[in-house]
Design a protein around this motif. Structure first.
Motif, PDB file in Angstrom:
ATOM      1  N   MET A 134       0.833  -1.210   0.000  1.00 38.04           N
ATOM      2  CA  MET A 134       0.000   0.000   0.000  1.00 38.04           C
ATOM      3  C   MET A 134       0.865   1.257   0.000  1.00 38.04           C
ATOM      4  SD  MET A 134      -3.144  -0.779  -0.090  1.00 38.04           S
ATOM      5  CE  MET A 134      -2.933  -2.229  -1.081  1.00 38.04           C
ATOM      6  N   TYR A 135       1.920   1.249   0.807  1.00 43.62           N
ATOM      7  CA  TYR A 135       2.791   2.425   0.863  1.00 43.62           C
ATOM      8  C   TYR A 135       3.492   2.618  -0.480  1.00 43.62           C
ATOM      9  CZ  TYR A 135       2.170   1.552   5.845  1.00 43.62           C
ATOM     10  OH  TYR A 135       1.640   1.310   7.065  1.00 43.62           O
ATOM     11  N   ALA A 136       3.938   1.507  -1.063  1.00 46.76           N
ATOM     12  CA  ALA A 136       4.656   1.603  -2.337  1.00 46.76           C
ATOM     13  C   ALA A 136       3.737   2.122  -3.424  1.00 46.76           C
ATOM     14  CB  ALA A 136       5.218   0.242  -2.726  1.00 46.76           C
ATOM     15  N   ILE A 137       2.498   1.647  -3.431  1.00 43.55           N
ATOM     16  CA  ILE A 137       1.561   2.088  -4.466  1.00 43.55           C
ATOM     17  C   ILE A 137       1.244   3.564  -4.303  1.00 43.55           C
ATOM     18  CG2 ILE A 137      -0.873   1.882  -5.130  1.00 43.55           C
ATOM     19  CD1 ILE A 137      -0.552  -1.001  -5.318  1.00 43.55           C
ATOM     20  N   GLN A 138       1.194   4.005  -3.052  1.00 45.39           N
ATOM     21  CA  GLN A 138       0.920   5.421  -2.801  1.00 45.39           C
ATOM     22  C   GLN A 138       2.031   6.293  -3.393  1.00 45.39           C
ATOM     23  OE1 GLN A 138      -0.062   6.010   1.293  1.00 45.39           O
ATOM     24  NE2 GLN A 138       0.120   8.221   1.093  1.00 45.39           N
TER      25      GLN A 138
ATOM     26  N   PHE B  23       1.797   2.054  12.609  1.00 42.09           N
ATOM     27  CA  PHE B  23       0.916   2.764  13.530  1.00 42.09           C
ATOM     28  C   PHE B  23       0.841   4.245  13.161  1.00 42.09           C
ATOM     29  CE2 PHE B  23      -0.097   4.712  17.692  1.00 42.09           C
ATOM     30  CZ  PHE B  23      -1.292   4.047  17.928  1.00 42.09           C
ATOM     31  N   ARG B  24       1.973   4.820  12.823  1.00 45.92           N
ATOM     32  CA  ARG B  24       1.980   6.232  12.444  1.00 45.92           C
ATOM     33  C   ARG B  24       1.165   6.480  11.179  1.00 45.92           C
ATOM     34  NH1 ARG B  24       7.831   7.269  12.270  1.00 45.92           N
ATOM     35  NH2 ARG B  24       8.012   5.599  13.800  1.00 45.92           N
ATOM     36  N   LYS B  28      -2.268   9.342   9.138  1.00 46.20           N
ATOM     37  CA  LYS B  28      -2.058  10.120   7.917  1.00 46.20           C
ATOM     38  C   LYS B  28      -3.409  10.321   7.218  1.00 46.20           C
ATOM     39  CE  LYS B  28       2.669   9.999   7.428  1.00 46.20           C
ATOM     40  NZ  LYS B  28       3.451   8.895   6.866  1.00 46.20           N
ATOM     41  N   PRO B  29      -3.558  11.425   6.489  1.00 47.22           N
ATOM     42  CA  PRO B  29      -4.834  11.645   5.796  1.00 47.22           C
ATOM     43  C   PRO B  29      -5.112  10.580   4.729  1.00 47.22           C
ATOM     44  CG  PRO B  29      -3.191  13.268   5.152  1.00 47.22           C
ATOM     45  CD  PRO B  29      -2.623  12.526   6.304  1.00 47.22           C
TER      46      PRO B  29
END
Ligand code: SF4
Ligand code: SF4
Lengths: 372, 152
Positions: A134-138, B23-24, B28-29
Motif C-alpha cells: 500500500m505504501y509503495a503504491i501510494q 501505527f503512524r 495520515k490523511p
C-alpha cells in the motif's frame, strides 16, 4: 539452508503452480516435481499470453510499431520504447535535440522507480506482508500522475517519437518531480526500517537461493539479478547511450548472490535513479523537443541494427534487419526477464517450495515481457 | 548461546520498529477516492477514445483525406464519404463530405497516431474513461453521430 534430499522416485509428486497463480504476477506455469516440500525438478512453461510482437513489428511501419513496445513490460514501459526509438534514430541518422534526450532520461528513470516500487510491494506481499504494498503504491501513484500529465497514459505510454517526443514537459511536471524526490528519499528510509530490517523478511531471504555469477552468464541474466551476483554490468555505464554519460551515478553491486542481494540492488537503484532525475532536472536545457529535419515516412537503409538499453529488469535489446522498406524484414526483441527467468529451473532444485516462491519474486518477472 | 539471545532481541526490536511505522500511518490523511461517488479530473493530455472536432457551423472539420485511417496501427478507423456539388465563386465544384466515421474501440491502443497525422485538426481525445460494458458492440463508436448528439 535446505537439506540435501534423498531421491526416491516413487514418492515424488507433481505440483502445478499456475497458470494463474497469484504469486507469479501473470500467466506463468511452473511444473514442479516435489519430494515432500522440496523441489526435485522444476519446469517453467511459457506462452500463455504470447502476442507475436516480433511478427507485428515486421508487418507494421516503424511508427506503427511504437505502441507495441509499451505492451511488453507494462510496469516499466518507457525503457522499452526508448530502445526502439534509439535504434531507429541511429539507423536513419536522425539528430535528436538535447532537451528531448534529457526528458527521455528523466521519464525513463521515473518509470524505473515506479517499476521497482511496485516490485517492492508485490515482493513483500509474496512473503506475506501486506502494508508495504500500500505504501509503495501510494508513492508510485505520484509518478503515474506525473507521467500521465505529460504522456497522456498511466502505464502503456506512447510518448517518444523518432526524433523527439510527442509533447514537451511543462513547469508543473518539473515542479512535481522536484517535490517528489525528497518525498521518495523519505519513503526509502521508511521502507528500510519497515522491511529491510525486519527479522522475518531477513530470515526468508538471507543466504536463500544463491545464484552464482557463473549461472548468470550461462543463462544470459542481466539487470538486478546479475548485479546481485556480483556482476558489475549495466548498459547505461558499459555501453552508454542517450545522455547517460552526463550524469553522475553509481551502479549498485552486491556479492552475496542471495535473494536479499537482489532486493538490495533494486532498493539502491531507486536512490541512484533519483540522483539521475535530480541532475536531469537541473541540467534540462531549453530548446525544441522534436527534431526539425526528419523524414516523413521512415525507411531504414539496408542493414542490420541493434540497440541495447538498460530497463528496470535488465538489458533489453532490439535488433532490426532492414531491406530498405517501410517495415522491418526481421525484428527481434531480446527481453531481459526471459533470460532471467530461465535460471529459475536450475537454481531452485533442492529448494523448499516457499523459498522458491520468494526466489521467483526476487527475479522480478513480468510475464507479458517473457511472452512477447 | 549469546547469538541466540541477541537475535531474539534484534528480532523483537525490528518488529517494534515496523509496528511503529504502520501505527503512524494510521493518522495520515486518506488518499483514496470513493469512486464512483467521487471522481477525479483527468489531466489535460489524458487520452481517451478519439472524437471529431466541429467547425464553427457544427459540421465536422474532417475533409476525408484518409490519413488517420492509414496511420492507425490496428485498423480501427473506417471512413465513408459522399460527394456533393458546392458552388464556390460561381463555379460548381465537387467536394467530399464525411458520411461515416466509425471507430472500433475494442482494437484501439490509444497511441495517438491518428490525431498526430491529421493535418486539419479534426480529431481530439475525449476525457471519457467510464467505459465499461459486457457487450462488444458498445465499443463500436459512430463518431459522426456522437458529434451530432453533442451539437443537439
Ligand atoms: S489512437 Fe491509435 S489505435 Fe486508436 S484509433 Fe487512433 S491511431 Fe488507431
Ligand atoms: S486525417 Fe483528419 S481530415 Fe483526414 S480523414 Fe482523418 S480526421 Fe479527417
Amino acid at each position: 539452508m535446505s537439506a540435501p534430499i534423498q531421491l526416491r522416485p516413487d514418492e515424488t509428486f507433481i505440483l502445478n503452480v499456475g497458470p494463474q497463480h497469484p504469486a507469479t504476477h501473470g500467466v506463468l506455469r511452473v511444473k514442479m516435481q516435489m519430494d515432500g516440500e522440496y523441489i526435485v525438478k522444476s519446469e517453467t512453461v511459457l506462452g500463455y499470453v504470447h502476442r507475436m510482437h516480433e511478427k507485428m513489428g515486421e508487418n507494421r511501419t516503424y511508427a506503427q510499431f511504437l505502441p507495441n513496445l509499451s505492451r511488453l513490460d507494462y510496469l516499466g514501459a518507457l525503457g522499452y520504447t526508448h530502445g526502439h526509438v534509439l535504434a531507429i534514430e541511429r539507423a536513419a541518422g536522425i539528430e535528436v535535440p538535447e532537451r528531448a534526450e534529457y526528458i527521455r532520461a528523466i521519464t525513463v528513470e521515473l518509470n524505473r522507480v515506479a517499476s521497482h516500487l511496485f516490485w517492492f510491494g508485490a515482493f513483500v506481499m509474496d512473503l506475506g506482508g501486506f502494508s508495504p504494498l500500500m505504501y509503495a503504491i501510494q508513492d508510485r501513484e505520484h509518478i503515474l500522475d506525473m507521467l500521465e500529465a505529460v504522456t497522456g497514459a498511466r502505464l502503456t505510454y506512447c510518448y517518444y517519437r523518432f526524433g523527439g517526443l510527442y509533447n514537451d514537459v511543462d513547469d508543473n511536471f518539473i515542479e512535481a518531480a522536484k517535490r517528489f524526490i525528497p518525498r521518495m528519499r523519505k519513503s526509502l528510509k521508511k521502507y528500510d526500517a519497515l522491511v529491510t530490517g525486519n527479522i522475518i523478511f531477513r530470515k526468508r531471504l538471507e543466504g536463500i537461493a544463491p545464484v552464482s555469477a557463473e549461472m548468470c552468464r550461462k543463462y544470459g541474466a542481466t539487470g538486478p539479478v546479475a548485479r546481485g551476483s556480483g556482476i558489475n554490468f549495466d548498459v547505461r555505464k558499459n555501453e552508454p547511450y542517450s545522455v547517460y554519460p552526463e550524469f553522475d551515478f553509481d551502479i549498485p553491486v552486491y556479492h552475496e548472490c542471495d535473494s536479499l542481494a537482489r532486493y538490495r540492488v533494486r532498493m539502491d537503484e531507486m536512490e541512484q535513479s533519483l540522483r539521475i532525475i535530480e541532475q536531469g532536472l537541473e541540467k534540462l536545457p531549453d530548446g525544441p523537443f522534436m527534431a526539425e529535419k526528419k523524414p516523413k515516412t521512415i525507411k531504414l537503409p539496408v542493414g542490420d541494427y541493434y540497440q541495447a538499453v538498460e530497463t528496470a529488469r535488465g538489458s533489453f535489446g532490439i535488433r532490426i534487419v532492414s531491406d530498405g522498406d517501410k517495415n522491418a524484414y526481421r525484428l527481434k526483441l531480446r527481453s531481459p526477464t526471459y533470460s532471467n527467468m530461465h535460471l529459475f529451473d536450475e537454481a531452485c532444485e533442492g529448494m523448499l517450495i516457499m523459498d522458491a516462491l520468494a526466489f521467483m519474486g526476487s527475479l522480478d518477472l513480468v510475464i507479458p515481457e517473457i511472452d512477447r | 548461546m549469546g547469538g541466540y539471545f541477541s537475535e531474539i532481541l534484534y528480532g523483537s526490536k525490528s518488529l517494534l520498529v515496523g509496528m511503529g511505522i504502520t501505527f503512524r500511518e494510521f493518522f495520515k490523511p486518506t488518499v483514496t477516492v470513493q469512486y464512483p461517488y467521487q471522481t477525479i479530473k483527468m489531466s489535460a493530455r489524458f487520452r481517451g477514445h478519439i472524437e471529431l472536432i466541429a467547425d464553427a457551423e457544427g459540421k465536422p472539420k474532417c475533409v476525408v483525406c484518409g490519413m488517420c485511417e492509414r496511420a492507425c496501427p490496428s485498423g480501427c478507423i473506417t471512413l465513408g464519404s459522399t460527394s456533393v456539388e458546392v458552388e464556390v465563386d460561381g463555379k460548381v465544384k465537387k467536394k467530399k463530405i464525411l458520411s461515416k466515421y466509425e471507430l472500433d474501440f475494442t482494437k484501439c491502443s490509444l497511441c495517438g497516431q491518428c490525431v498526430e497525422n491529421c493535418n486539419f485538426g479534426a480529431l481530439e481525445f475525449s476525457k471519457e474513461y467510464n467505459l465499461a460494458s459486457t457487450r462488444k458492440e458498445d465499443f463500436h463508436f459512430n463518431l459522426l453521430k456522437r458529434l451530432e448528439e453533442r451539437n443537439a
